[in-house]
Scaffold this active site. Sequence first.
Site, mmCIF file in Angstrom:
data_model
loop_
_atom_site.group_PDB
_atom_site.id
_atom_site.type_symbol
_atom_site.label_atom_id
_atom_site.label_comp_id
_atom_site.label_asym_id
_atom_site.label_seq_id
_atom_site.Cartn_x
_atom_site.Cartn_y
_atom_site.Cartn_z
ATOM 1 N N HIS A 157 0.831 -1.194 0.000
ATOM 2 C CA HIS A 157 0.000 0.000 0.000
ATOM 3 C C HIS A 157 0.867 1.247 0.000
ATOM 4 O O HIS A 157 2.017 1.225 0.434
ATOM 5 C CB HIS A 157 -0.975 0.013 1.183
ATOM 6 C CG HIS A 157 -0.340 -0.059 2.531
ATOM 7 N ND1 HIS A 157 0.222 -1.209 3.055
ATOM 8 C CD2 HIS A 157 -0.197 0.890 3.487
ATOM 9 C CE1 HIS A 157 0.681 -0.976 4.270
ATOM 10 N NE2 HIS A 157 0.443 0.301 4.554
ATOM 11 N N HIS A 169 0.797 5.414 0.974
ATOM 12 C CA HIS A 169 0.142 6.452 1.764
ATOM 13 C C HIS A 169 0.171 7.771 0.988
ATOM 14 O O HIS A 169 1.226 8.187 0.517
ATOM 15 C CB HIS A 169 0.889 6.689 3.085
ATOM 16 C CG HIS A 169 0.899 5.521 3.999
ATOM 17 N ND1 HIS A 169 0.114 5.460 5.131
ATOM 18 C CD2 HIS A 169 1.612 4.361 3.975
ATOM 19 C CE1 HIS A 169 0.342 4.317 5.764
ATOM 20 N NE2 HIS A 169 1.247 3.631 5.074
#
Length: 146
Positions: free
Chosen positions: A108, A110
């Site tokens: 992932h 940010h």
Amino acid sequence: MADNDVAAYDPQNIFAKMLKGEIPCHKIYEDGDTMAFLDIMPRTEGHTLVITKEPAVDLFAISAQGLDKLMAVVQKLAPQIKAAVGADGVMIQQFNGEAAGQTVLHLHVHIVPIKEGVPVKPHAGDMANADELAATAEKIKAVLKG
């Protein structure tokens, strides 16, 4: 999947469960390859996570095509999130491995909007109020819809 061991990926991690609809999230965007949602422990207003739908633990476990798709979405969403929350800049972060600060072992990225003079909270800090997250998600989705 790239050269890393598929067995290292846990299909029951929290992000995998979000992708399957088993756990709710404040989703702001989804396409065939990625999903973006607000971090429940935001460092700033609008802190968003963009995840791949490819089962990849980290940057080293994703295919080149998957990485291209993930980063294209980060590039697309970041300026819109910045505008939606009235930020002055955007910090893009990506952690690989627990020692580097990765708390969910699913790749992932940010997107952290930054407002001058407003402190950035610590990574993996306090949980946010669900109503505030929902309001922020709606604000961002309105900008994404144009």
